[in-house]
Motif scaffolding. Structure first.
Motif, PDB file in Angstrom:
ATOM      1  N   ALA A  68     -30.142  34.642 -24.527  1.00 48.51           N
ATOM      2  CA  ALA A  68     -30.496  36.060 -24.614  1.00 48.51           C
ATOM      3  C   ALA A  68     -31.939  36.249 -24.173  1.00 48.51           C
ATOM      4  O   ALA A  68     -32.837  35.534 -24.648  1.00 48.51           O
ATOM      5  CB  ALA A  68     -30.324  36.566 -26.041  1.00 48.51           C
ATOM      6  N   ASN A  69     -32.182  37.197 -23.261  1.00 52.10           N
ATOM      7  CA  ASN A  69     -33.541  37.493 -22.810  1.00 52.10           C
ATOM      8  C   ASN A  69     -34.186  38.416 -23.841  1.00 52.10           C
ATOM      9  O   ASN A  69     -33.858  39.597 -23.938  1.00 52.10           O
ATOM     10  CB  ASN A  69     -33.507  38.152 -21.429  1.00 52.10           C
ATOM     11  CG  ASN A  69     -34.886  38.189 -20.782  1.00 52.10           C
ATOM     12  OD1 ASN A  69     -35.911  38.191 -21.466  1.00 52.10           O
ATOM     13  ND2 ASN A  69     -34.923  38.218 -19.459  1.00 52.10           N
ATOM     14  N   ILE A  70     -35.098  37.874 -24.648  1.00 50.82           N
ATOM     15  CA  ILE A  70     -35.665  38.602 -25.779  1.00 50.82           C
ATOM     16  C   ILE A  70     -36.818  39.507 -25.381  1.00 50.82           C
ATOM     17  O   ILE A  70     -36.951  40.633 -25.865  1.00 50.82           O
ATOM     18  CB  ILE A  70     -36.131  37.609 -26.864  1.00 50.82           C
ATOM     19  CG1 ILE A  70     -34.976  36.687 -27.278  1.00 50.82           C
ATOM     20  CG2 ILE A  70     -36.692  38.342 -28.082  1.00 50.82           C
ATOM     21  CD1 ILE A  70     -33.766  37.414 -27.833  1.00 50.82           C
ATOM     22  N   ILE A  71     -37.684  39.059 -24.494  1.00 48.54           N
ATOM     23  CA  ILE A  71     -38.878  39.823 -24.135  1.00 48.54           C
ATOM     24  C   ILE A  71     -39.349  39.389 -22.759  1.00 48.54           C
ATOM     25  O   ILE A  71     -39.118  38.241 -22.345  1.00 48.54           O
ATOM     26  CB  ILE A  71     -40.001  39.629 -25.193  1.00 48.54           C
ATOM     27  CG1 ILE A  71     -41.118  40.666 -25.021  1.00 48.54           C
ATOM     28  CG2 ILE A  71     -40.535  38.211 -25.172  1.00 48.54           C
ATOM     29  CD1 ILE A  71     -40.735  42.064 -25.425  1.00 48.54           C
ATOM     30  N   THR A  72     -40.004  40.298 -22.054  1.00 47.42           N
ATOM     31  CA  THR A  72     -40.551  39.964 -20.748  1.00 47.42           C
ATOM     32  C   THR A  72     -41.820  40.769 -20.521  1.00 47.42           C
ATOM     33  O   THR A  72     -42.075  41.759 -21.222  1.00 47.42           O
ATOM     34  CB  THR A  72     -39.518  40.252 -19.630  1.00 47.42           C
ATOM     35  OG1 THR A  72     -40.014  39.734 -18.391  1.00 47.42           O
ATOM     36  CG2 THR A  72     -39.273  41.746 -19.484  1.00 47.42           C
ATOM     37  N   GLY A  73     -42.654  40.341 -19.573  1.00 47.62           N
ATOM     38  CA  GLY A  73     -43.830  41.112 -19.203  1.00 47.62           C
ATOM     39  C   GLY A  73     -45.146  40.491 -19.601  1.00 47.62           C
ATOM     40  O   GLY A  73     -45.287  39.263 -19.671  1.00 47.62           O
ATOM     41  N   ASP A  74     -46.143  41.347 -19.902  1.00 44.94           N
ATOM     42  CA  ASP A  74     -47.511  40.933 -20.158  1.00 44.94           C
ATOM     43  C   ASP A  74     -47.932  41.333 -21.577  1.00 44.94           C
ATOM     44  O   ASP A  74     -47.751  42.487 -21.981  1.00 44.94           O
ATOM     45  CB  ASP A  74     -48.429  41.600 -19.123  1.00 44.94           C
ATOM     46  CG  ASP A  74     -49.879  41.163 -19.234  1.00 44.94           C
ATOM     47  OD1 ASP A  74     -50.128  40.060 -19.756  1.00 44.94           O
ATOM     48  OD2 ASP A  74     -50.758  41.923 -18.779  1.00 44.94           O
ATOM     49  N   ASP A  75     -48.452  40.402 -22.343  1.00 46.05           N
ATOM     50  CA  ASP A  75     -48.941  40.640 -23.706  1.00 46.05           C
ATOM     51  C   ASP A  75     -47.890  41.338 -24.562  1.00 46.05           C
ATOM     52  O   ASP A  75     -48.155  42.361 -25.223  1.00 46.05           O
ATOM     53  CB  ASP A  75     -50.220  41.477 -23.683  1.00 46.05           C
ATOM     54  CG  ASP A  75     -51.346  40.832 -22.902  1.00 46.05           C
ATOM     55  OD1 ASP A  75     -51.292  39.607 -22.690  1.00 46.05           O
ATOM     56  OD2 ASP A  75     -52.272  41.560 -22.480  1.00 46.05           O
ATOM     57  N   ALA A  76     -46.684  40.818 -24.561  1.00 45.98           N
ATOM     58  CA  ALA A  76     -45.574  41.432 -25.284  1.00 45.98           C
ATOM     59  C   ALA A  76     -44.947  40.432 -26.251  1.00 45.98           C
ATOM     60  O   ALA A  76     -45.079  39.220 -26.090  1.00 45.98           O
ATOM     61  CB  ALA A  76     -44.519  41.941 -24.298  1.00 45.98           C
ATOM     62  N   GLY A  77     -44.242  40.980 -27.252  1.00 45.83           N
ATOM     63  CA  GLY A  77     -43.566  40.127 -28.217  1.00 45.83           C
ATOM     64  C   GLY A  77     -42.415  40.857 -28.871  1.00 45.83           C
ATOM     65  O   GLY A  77     -42.358  42.093 -28.876  1.00 45.83           O
ATOM     66  N   ALA A  78     -41.486  40.120 -29.439  1.00 45.37           N
ATOM     67  CA  ALA A  78     -40.327  40.708 -30.114  1.00 45.37           C
ATOM     68  C   ALA A  78     -39.733  39.681 -31.060  1.00 45.37           C
ATOM     69  O   ALA A  78     -39.834  38.468 -30.817  1.00 45.37           O
ATOM     70  CB  ALA A  78     -39.272  41.162 -29.100  1.00 45.37           C
ATOM     71  N   PRO A  79     -39.097  40.140 -32.164  1.00 45.31           N
ATOM     72  CA  PRO A  79     -38.487  39.213 -33.112  1.00 45.31           C
ATOM     73  C   PRO A  79     -37.114  38.760 -32.654  1.00 45.31           C
ATOM     74  O   PRO A  79     -36.445  39.437 -31.877  1.00 45.31           O
ATOM     75  CB  PRO A  79     -38.392  40.039 -34.389  1.00 45.31           C
ATOM     76  CG  PRO A  79     -38.195  41.448 -33.891  1.00 45.31           C
ATOM     77  CD  PRO A  79     -39.016  41.541 -32.632  1.00 45.31           C
ATOM     78  N   VAL A  80     -36.718  37.610 -33.148  1.00 44.02           N
ATOM     79  CA  VAL A  80     -35.375  37.109 -32.909  1.00 44.02           C
ATOM     80  C   VAL A  80     -34.856  36.501 -34.206  1.00 44.02           C
ATOM     81  O   VAL A  80     -35.613  35.868 -34.952  1.00 44.02           O
ATOM     82  CB  VAL A  80     -35.351  36.061 -31.768  1.00 44.02           C
ATOM     83  CG1 VAL A  80     -36.132  34.802 -32.141  1.00 44.02           C
ATOM     84  CG2 VAL A  80     -33.923  35.699 -31.379  1.00 44.02           C
ATOM     85  N   ASP A 110     -45.495  40.461 -35.042  1.00 45.51           N
ATOM     86  CA  ASP A 110     -46.402  40.093 -33.947  1.00 45.51           C
ATOM     87  C   ASP A 110     -45.843  40.611 -32.627  1.00 45.51           C
ATOM     88  O   ASP A 110     -44.782  40.175 -32.170  1.00 45.51           O
ATOM     89  CB  ASP A 110     -46.560  38.574 -33.893  1.00 45.51           C
ATOM     90  CG  ASP A 110     -47.700  38.124 -32.996  1.00 45.51           C
ATOM     91  OD1 ASP A 110     -47.953  38.789 -31.971  1.00 45.51           O
ATOM     92  OD2 ASP A 110     -48.340  37.103 -33.317  1.00 45.51           O
ATOM     93  N   ALA A 111     -46.561  41.553 -31.995  1.00 48.94           N
ATOM     94  CA  ALA A 111     -46.114  42.150 -30.737  1.00 48.94           C
ATOM     95  C   ALA A 111     -46.669  41.413 -29.528  1.00 48.94           C
ATOM     96  O   ALA A 111     -46.590  41.923 -28.405  1.00 48.94           O
ATOM     97  CB  ALA A 111     -46.512  43.623 -30.684  1.00 48.94           C
ATOM     98  N   GLY A 112     -47.245  40.242 -29.754  1.00 49.15           N
ATOM     99  CA  GLY A 112     -47.588  39.358 -28.655  1.00 49.15           C
ATOM    100  C   GLY A 112     -48.871  39.553 -27.899  1.00 49.15           C
ATOM    101  O   GLY A 112     -48.989  39.036 -26.791  1.00 49.15           O
ATOM    102  N   PRO A 113     -49.892  40.267 -28.435  1.00 46.82           N
ATOM    103  CA  PRO A 113     -51.075  40.519 -27.613  1.00 46.82           C
ATOM    104  C   PRO A 113     -52.122  39.414 -27.625  1.00 46.82           C
ATOM    105  O   PRO A 113     -53.142  39.547 -26.949  1.00 46.82           O
ATOM    106  CB  PRO A 113     -51.645  41.790 -28.236  1.00 46.82           C
ATOM    107  CG  PRO A 113     -51.330  41.645 -29.688  1.00 46.82           C
ATOM    108  CD  PRO A 113     -49.974  40.983 -29.732  1.00 46.82           C
ATOM    109  N   ASP A 114     -51.898  38.366 -28.386  1.00 45.26           N
ATOM    110  CA  ASP A 114     -52.922  37.318 -28.494  1.00 45.26           C
ATOM    111  C   ASP A 114     -52.980  36.524 -27.197  1.00 45.26           C
ATOM    112  O   ASP A 114     -52.227  35.573 -26.988  1.00 45.26           O
ATOM    113  CB  ASP A 114     -52.606  36.410 -29.678  1.00 45.26           C
ATOM    114  CG  ASP A 114     -53.764  35.486 -30.016  1.00 45.26           C
ATOM    115  OD1 ASP A 114     -54.753  35.474 -29.265  1.00 45.26           O
ATOM    116  OD2 ASP A 114     -53.667  34.769 -31.036  1.00 45.26           O
ATOM    117  N   LEU A 115     -53.904  36.889 -26.332  1.00 44.10           N
ATOM    118  CA  LEU A 115     -53.980  36.261 -25.016  1.00 44.10           C
ATOM    119  C   LEU A 115     -55.090  35.234 -24.894  1.00 44.10           C
ATOM    120  O   LEU A 115     -55.123  34.471 -23.932  1.00 44.10           O
ATOM    121  CB  LEU A 115     -54.153  37.341 -23.939  1.00 44.10           C
ATOM    122  CG  LEU A 115     -55.320  38.330 -24.129  1.00 44.10           C
ATOM    123  CD1 LEU A 115     -56.607  37.820 -23.518  1.00 44.10           C
ATOM    124  CD2 LEU A 115     -54.945  39.686 -23.539  1.00 44.10           C
TER     125      LEU A 115
END
Length: 289
Positions: A68-80, A110-115
């Motif tokens: 399953a493709n959970i998330i894509t792109g830049d500085d992004a996040g999603a739960p699974v 966590d929406a994934g912005p920790d770069l």
């Protein structure tokens, strides 16, 4: 059956997170920390090794066609939601957060912005929290997506426990460093049932090879962790793997104690009988003397 040897809808980030400055892809990164080879134990008891040791295979599981493709792109996040519970630093989790910047968090918000990569570990994250796994944390753009799939029997057998364990596979596909101009690459994390082993497998094409990234693990609160690589050139080469072993696996993950073969039992009985006769002979001889 053969056996091998023993041994997380995305929430919006806060404005502070949203405006974390992007890294300069042309910046010169200072030499950092690389444990390499064998690392640990940390306070909890995790130990780590890599594919150079021969005890951590670099077998890559491609799930882009099945997961399953959970998330894509830049500085992004999603739960699974996981296909089975997973024990990390002594806490059992049923959901994890996957991010495009090359890390997994137990904080499902966590929406994934920790770069900006955290290192050496343990290190308080610049944004977000939770216990974390860092296959390759960096300022990344994941064009292909972050995929998840659970296998009741893992296609990549465990290195240290029974080879029929289930596993969770998280794969980063079509990855490039922020700023572009480099090769597109991929990598993945494999999390095993019952043994709680964590394996990071690096694909081909990463031009930085560890010079500006973090590879390792740390607990919730950032008080304990293991650094495998931190801002060090050539520390995370292509087609390599890094394995982290939980100190308290479920006993069901361990190979069973094999019974002594019948012919060995016969040999042992014969040897015991022979030793008994020798002892008796020596006792009688002593009595005569």
């Amino acid at each position: 059956m053969k056996f091998k040897l023993l041994l997380l809808s995305a929430l919006a980030a806060t404005s502070a997170m949203a405006f974390e400055p992007k890294e300069d892809p042309n910046a010169i990164t200072p030499e950092g920390v690389r444990g390499g080879g064998g690392v640990g134990p940390d306070i909890f008891g995790y130990t780590g090794t890599d594919s150079n040791s021969g005890a951590c295979t670099s077998q890559f599981i491609d799930i882009t066609g099945t997961g399953a493709n959970i998330i894509t792109g830049d500085d992004a996040g999603a739960p699974v939601t996981l296909g089975a519970p997973f024990n990390f630093y002594g806490t059992v989790y049923t959901d994890l957060a996957l991010t495009t910047n090359g890390y997994i968090s137990t904080d499902v918000t966590d929406a994934g912005p920790d770069l900006s990569n955290d290192c050496p570990l343990p290190a308080t994250p610049s944004t977000g929290g939770g216990a974390r796994m860092y296959p390759l944390q960096d300022d990344l753009i994941t064009n292909g997506g972050v995929y998840y799939e659970y296998f009741p029997v893992c296609p990549r057998p465990s290195d240290t426990f029974v080879d029929t364990l289930g596993c969770h596979v998280v794969q980063w596909d079509g990855v490039e460093h922020f700023g572009g101009g480099g090769e597109v690459f991929g990598f993945e994390a494999i999390l095993y049932d019952l043994s709680w082993e964590i394996v990071f497998v690096q694909g081909t094409g990463n031009p930085e090879a560890g010079s500006g990234s973090t590879t390792g693990i740390q607990n919730d609160g950032a008080t304990d962790g293991l650094t495998y690589a931190c801002d060090t050139a050539a520390s995370v080469p292509a087609s390599s793997a890094q394995c982290f072993i939980h100190p308290n696996p479920d006993p069901a993950a361990l190979p069973p104690i094999l019974p002594v073969p019948t012919n060995n039992k016969v040999m042992l009985a014969t040897l015991a009988g022979a030793l008994g006769l020798i002892a008796l002979f020596l006792m009688r001889r002593k009595a005569i003397i």
